[in-house]
Design an enzyme around this catalytic site. Sequence first.
Site, short mmCIF file in Angstrom:
data_model
loop_
_atom_site.label_atom_id
_atom_site.label_comp_id
_atom_site.label_asym_id
_atom_site.label_seq_id
_atom_site.Cartn_x
_atom_site.Cartn_y
_atom_site.Cartn_z
N TYR A 128 0.86 -1.40 -0.17
CA TYR A 128 -0.12 -0.21 0.02
C TYR A 128 0.72 1.33 0.08
O TYR A 128 1.89 1.37 0.65
CB TYR A 128 -0.97 -0.13 1.23
N GLU A 163 -0.52 4.73 -0.60
CA GLU A 163 -1.52 5.90 -0.78
C GLU A 163 -0.49 7.05 -0.82
O GLU A 163 -0.12 7.33 0.27
CB GLU A 163 -2.59 5.97 -0.01
N ASP A 186 -6.33 13.13 -25.64
CA ASP A 186 -6.03 11.97 -24.90
C ASP A 186 -5.20 11.16 -26.04
O ASP A 186 -5.89 10.67 -26.97
CB ASP A 186 -7.16 11.39 -24.70
N THR A 215 -3.06 5.87 -22.03
CA THR A 215 -2.83 4.47 -21.80
C THR A 215 -1.33 4.05 -21.85
O THR A 215 -0.64 4.74 -22.60
CB THR A 215 -3.64 3.53 -22.20
N LYS A 270 -0.84 0.58 -25.04
CA LYS A 270 -1.16 0.42 -26.49
C LYS A 270 -0.17 0.54 -27.25
O LYS A 270 0.94 -0.23 -26.95
CB LYS A 270 -2.47 1.38 -26.83
N ARG A 316 -0.63 -2.63 -18.57
CA ARG A 316 -1.97 -1.99 -18.72
C ARG A 316 -2.07 -0.82 -17.34
O ARG A 316 -2.09 -1.15 -16.29
CB ARG A 316 -3.23 -3.13 -18.42
C1 LIG Z 1 -8.09 2.97 -24.88
C2 LIG Z 1 -8.57 4.37 -24.86
C3 LIG Z 1 -8.92 4.97 -23.41
C4 LIG Z 1 -9.29 4.06 -22.34
O1 LIG Z 1 -8.20 3.32 -21.72
P1 LIG Z 1 -8.49 1.96 -20.69
O2 LIG Z 1 -7.12 1.64 -20.10
O3 LIG Z 1 -9.21 0.90 -21.65
O4 LIG Z 1 -9.58 2.72 -19.65
C5 LIG Z 1 -9.33 6.28 -23.24
N1 LIG Z 1 -9.11 7.16 -24.41
C6 LIG Z 1 -8.83 6.62 -25.70
C7 LIG Z 1 -8.82 7.73 -26.92
C8 LIG Z 1 -8.70 5.18 -25.74
O5 LIG Z 1 -8.31 4.85 -27.10
#
Ligand SMILES: *Cc1c(COP(=O)(O)O)cnc(C)c1O
Length: 432
Positions: free
Chosen positions: A51, A53, A197, A223, A226, A232
């Site tokens: 933990y 936090e 994003d 993220t 990807k 993850r």
């Molecule tokens: C994949 C994605 C997310 C979310 O990611 P998670 O880890 O699945 O919550 C947010 N924004 C965009 C543009 C994405 O492609």
Amino acid sequence: MKPIKNQDPQIFELLEKETDRQNYNLELIASENFASRAIMEAQGSVLTNKYAEGYPGKRYYGGCEFADVIEDIARDRAKKLYNADWVNVQPHSGASANAAVYLAFMKPGDTLLGFDLSHGGHLTHGSPVNFSGIYFKPEFYGVEKETGRLDMDKIRDKAKAVNPKMISIGASAYSRDYDYETFRSIADEVGAFLWMDMAHTAGLIATGNLKNPLPHAHVVTTTTHKTLRGPRGGLILIGKDGENTMGKVAPKSGRVKNWSELLDSAVFPGTQGGPLMHIVAAKAVAFGEALQDDFKTYQTQVQKNAKALAAKFMELGYKIVSDGTDNHLILIDLRNKGLNGKIAEEALGKAAITVNKNMVPFDTESPFVTSGIRIGSPAMTTRGLKEAEFEQIAVLIDRVLQKPDDEQVHQSVENEVRELCERFPLYDFVIL
Ligand SMILES: *Cc1c(COP(=O)(O)O)cnc(C)c1O
């Protein structure tokens, strides 16, 4: 302590099957990738027990001396990777990172102007079934029907008409780069925060294969699993902190806080509890990998492979939205082939090819059927495939789509997929 194989053979057997599936399927889902052994080792480490936090030096628990160093290393590497003033490495996922941005910059009922979900935008940018569309007022911009691309003049008009508190950029199925300068000038004109994003393209941005949004957007989220090819998880970044003169953030204390402070509190305690320190350690390993020269080589190949795929599909008479790609993915509109996304996804699945059905802009089918499929190059590029193999993949996909119900075709394509996978081996272990 017993190994999982002996203690829980039921789960172990399923892990074996999943490893086999990953080893012998063509993984073409644009949001997926294969993490390295080192990243998985960190993820599977004893840090899952800890933990922590709070933040380095300011924890609510004892025994954080090593967790602190690890989080600091992760932060320093991420800052270096993107040339950022500030980062937060604790978000559990992309969606969690985005939740923190809303909490920091928006009040319930405020207007967000985001990328139309039916044109490739993400759930967390105002979908009616997501908190972002439930607690805030979503407005959307989209791509042009003729070009499949964004038109900045129309986005400016829309922004002036709806006067958003925040403008978001970023999508899950858009294959072109963004004009960040113009987005920023629009945001400045209407007095809105600009949020990028980069969940899908973070890897390509890290290596300079796509433009870096950090000098233009007030806040950037991503993220880490990807194109960035880490564990993850999620990440929040700021290019230039202390630019907080906009005055839209009314701090309760009366003291104007930097955006970084607002975002740190929005992650913890705002939207999360304890950080996943094993994942933070794995993020540090991933950022370390991304800072190596061969990561640039990898991202360049990801882009080349996506381009080769697009060109081959167009040669085979397929309609690619926007007629090509700048990044790691293509979106195929199957309507001229008399197919829909659902049929295509299912038929390809039978031939050991994994893609996802996807809405195309101005789609007339429901989200459960769709008119398109989305195909990405990151995962198979990690295995070492180059342009020639990606052209072969386009041909294999075409063979299935020409006869989606033909079991003999499924079988012969699956055999070729297996040969391809054997030439480019992936994981030689089930658990570490
Ligand atoms: C994949 C994605 C997310 C979310 O990611 P998670 O880890 O699945 O919550 C947010 N924004 C965009 C543009 C994405 O492609």
